[in-house]
Design an enzyme around this catalytic site. Structure first.
Site, mmCIF file in Angstrom:
data_model
loop_
_atom_site.group_PDB
_atom_site.id
_atom_site.type_symbol
_atom_site.label_atom_id
_atom_site.label_comp_id
_atom_site.label_asym_id
_atom_site.label_seq_id
_atom_site.Cartn_x
_atom_site.Cartn_y
_atom_site.Cartn_z
ATOM 1 N N ARG A 111 -3.573 12.399 4.789
ATOM 2 C CA ARG A 111 -3.654 10.219 5.345
ATOM 3 C C ARG A 111 -2.350 10.729 6.684
ATOM 4 N NH1 ARG A 111 -1.868 5.386 1.820
ATOM 5 N NH2 ARG A 111 -3.736 5.520 0.696
ATOM 6 N N HIS A 138 -10.529 4.149 5.155
ATOM 7 C CA HIS A 138 -10.483 4.279 3.968
ATOM 8 C C HIS A 138 -11.556 4.148 3.150
ATOM 9 C CE1 HIS A 138 -7.734 4.653 0.806
ATOM 10 N NE2 HIS A 138 -6.855 3.912 0.615
ATOM 11 N N GLN A 141 -11.291 4.921 -1.077
ATOM 12 C CA GLN A 141 -11.125 4.005 -2.162
ATOM 13 C C GLN A 141 -12.403 3.074 -1.690
ATOM 14 O OE1 GLN A 141 -7.711 2.123 -2.473
ATOM 15 N NE2 GLN A 141 -8.621 0.619 -3.016
ATOM 16 N N ASP A 233 -6.643 -8.052 1.085
ATOM 17 C CA ASP A 233 -5.998 -6.335 1.464
ATOM 18 C C ASP A 233 -4.249 -7.002 2.123
ATOM 19 O OD1 ASP A 233 -4.360 -3.484 2.054
ATOM 20 O OD2 ASP A 233 -6.035 -3.303 3.383
ATOM 21 N N CYS A 273 -6.754 -3.791 -2.794
ATOM 22 C CA CYS A 273 -6.726 -2.151 -2.705
ATOM 23 C C CYS A 273 -5.402 -1.845 -3.112
ATOM 24 C CB CYS A 273 -7.025 -1.324 -1.321
ATOM 25 S SG CYS A 273 -6.251 -2.391 -0.008
ATOM 26 N N ARG A 301 -9.620 4.506 -9.089
ATOM 27 C CA ARG A 301 -8.839 6.050 -7.702
ATOM 28 C C ARG A 301 -9.098 7.561 -8.441
ATOM 29 N NH1 ARG A 301 -6.227 4.001 -3.382
ATOM 30 N NH2 ARG A 301 -6.867 5.970 -1.958
HETATM 31 N N1 CP Z 1 -4.829 1.617 -2.119
HETATM 32 C C1 CP Z 1 -3.946 2.890 -1.971
HETATM 33 O O1 CP Z 1 -4.427 3.767 -1.255
HETATM 34 O O2 CP Z 1 -2.999 2.743 -1.917
HETATM 35 P P1 CP Z 1 -1.626 3.456 -1.702
HETATM 36 O O3 CP Z 1 -1.316 3.438 -0.763
HETATM 37 O O4 CP Z 1 -0.394 3.808 -2.818
HETATM 38 O O5 CP Z 1 -2.034 5.111 -2.448
HETATM 39 N N1 NVA Z 2 -4.778 -1.590 5.249
HETATM 40 C C1 NVA Z 2 -4.160 -0.788 4.078
HETATM 41 C C2 NVA Z 2 -4.248 0.138 2.821
HETATM 42 C C3 NVA Z 2 -2.988 0.465 2.200
HETATM 43 C C4 NVA Z 2 -4.074 1.267 1.120
HETATM 44 C C5 NVA Z 2 -2.919 0.074 5.012
HETATM 45 O O1 NVA Z 2 -3.519 0.627 5.872
HETATM 46 O O2 NVA Z 2 -1.891 -0.072 4.796
#
Ligand code: CP
Ligand code: NVA
Length: 313
Positions: A111, A138, A141, A233, A273, A301
């Protein structure tokens, strides 16, 4: 335990766009099977003796826990690699890190911020690389989201999903996901915050095979009208903290509240999400209301990540 076919073994999981319709369908099906096996107490150690390295350059609750618990349930082991502790944080290159980790682990999840870092890691890694979120996409997700929609709406083809808010990484992966499964996706974003036109165009090319309609509007009410799935989101994603206050003013009209929800199909479900900024992009009333399935979505997930790992590792 249901045997899995190994046609995806060794593949990277970087974008839904990289997979065929049949492959995405098989991932969703595998997630559903693993979920059923888990709930019935049927062990499924598809990754016995294997190890996943997890590099997190951004925070995470769901993604981290789903990969770590998922790996354990598959009979393997996951290592959390924080940039504070590993040498990437002190400037060791992605290229060298990829080559070192490849000698020791069977898969790498990352990530990070720039999508190019994931591509670079995959380029130099001999083991599958899984994208756990970048500024652009993502994808894990959306595999979980599509499992959730299938469970609650009985399928994906012909479903209308309205994403209300920032044309961000989640919106991009939803466009790619919808294109592959024949689900219509409309994104409602303020001017200047629309999804990347390059992503939209690629998704539209994919959608030619499934007939999914993909489009972008400015008016949230227009997007939500008759939608089967309403998705939102945060307005400022990780890495955009400095813009959060200005964005908040620009996104006020995009809050998913009861008034906006009254325009959706009466059986519509609400997805987010997570993590949510309650009272900003979504009200408590909607998030805790009867149409919200955000915690089923979070649970899925786990099943989605297990499917991805079991198939590619
Ligand atoms: N939705 C999601 O990816 O959550 P986290 O940032 O907690 O992993
Ligand atoms: N769009 C958000 C998603 C988090 C899971 C971010 O990138 O922070």
């Amino acid at each position: 335990m249901q045997e899995l076919n190994n046609t995806l073994r060794g593949r990277d999981f970087i974008s839904i766009h990289d997979f065929t319709i049949e492959e995405i369908d098989y991932m969703l099906e595998t997630g559903a099977i693993l979920k059923k096996e888990l709930k019935s107490g049927i062990p499924h150690p598809h990754l016995a003796g294997k190890t996943l390295g997890m590099i997190f350059q951004k925070s995470s609750t769901r993604t981290r826990v789903a990969f770590e618990v998922g790996m354990y349930q598959l009979g393997g082991h996951a290592l959390f690699l924080s940039p504070r502790d590993i040498q990437i944080g002190r400037g060791e290159t992605i290229k060298d890190t990829a080559q070192v980790l490849s000698r020791m682990v069977n898969g790498i999840m990352i990530r990070t911020f720039a999508h190019e870092e994931v591509l670079e890691l995959a380029r130099w890694s001999d083991v599958p690389v899984i994208n756990g979120l970048t500024d652009l996409l993502h994808p894990t997700q959306v595999i979980g989201d599509m499992i959730t929609i299938r469970e609650h709406q009985g399928g994906l083809k012909g479903i209308k999903l309205a994403f209300v808010g920032d044309g961000n990484n989640v919106a991009h992966s939803l466009l790619f996901g919808g294109a592959k499964v024949g689900m219509d996706v409309v994104i409602a974003s303020p001017k200047g915050f629309e999804p990347d036109p390059v992503i939209l165009e690629k998704a539209r090319q994919d959608a030619k095979q499934t007939g999914a309609k993909l489009w972008v509007v400015e008016d949230p009410a227009e997007a939500i009208a008759g939608a089967d799935v309403v998705y939102t989101d945060v307005w400022a994603s990780m890495g955009e903290e400095a813009q959060a206050d200005t964005k908040e003013k620009q996104f006020l009209k995009y809050q998913v509240n009861s008034k906006l929800m009254s325009l959706a199909h009466r059986n519509a479900i609400v997805l987010h999400c997570l993590p949510a900024k309650r009272g900003k992009e979504i009200t408590d009333e909607v998030m805790d209301g009867p149409q919200s399935v955000v915690f089923d979505e979070a649970e899925n997930r786990l099943h989605a990540h297990k499917a991805i790992m079991a198939l590619v590792m």
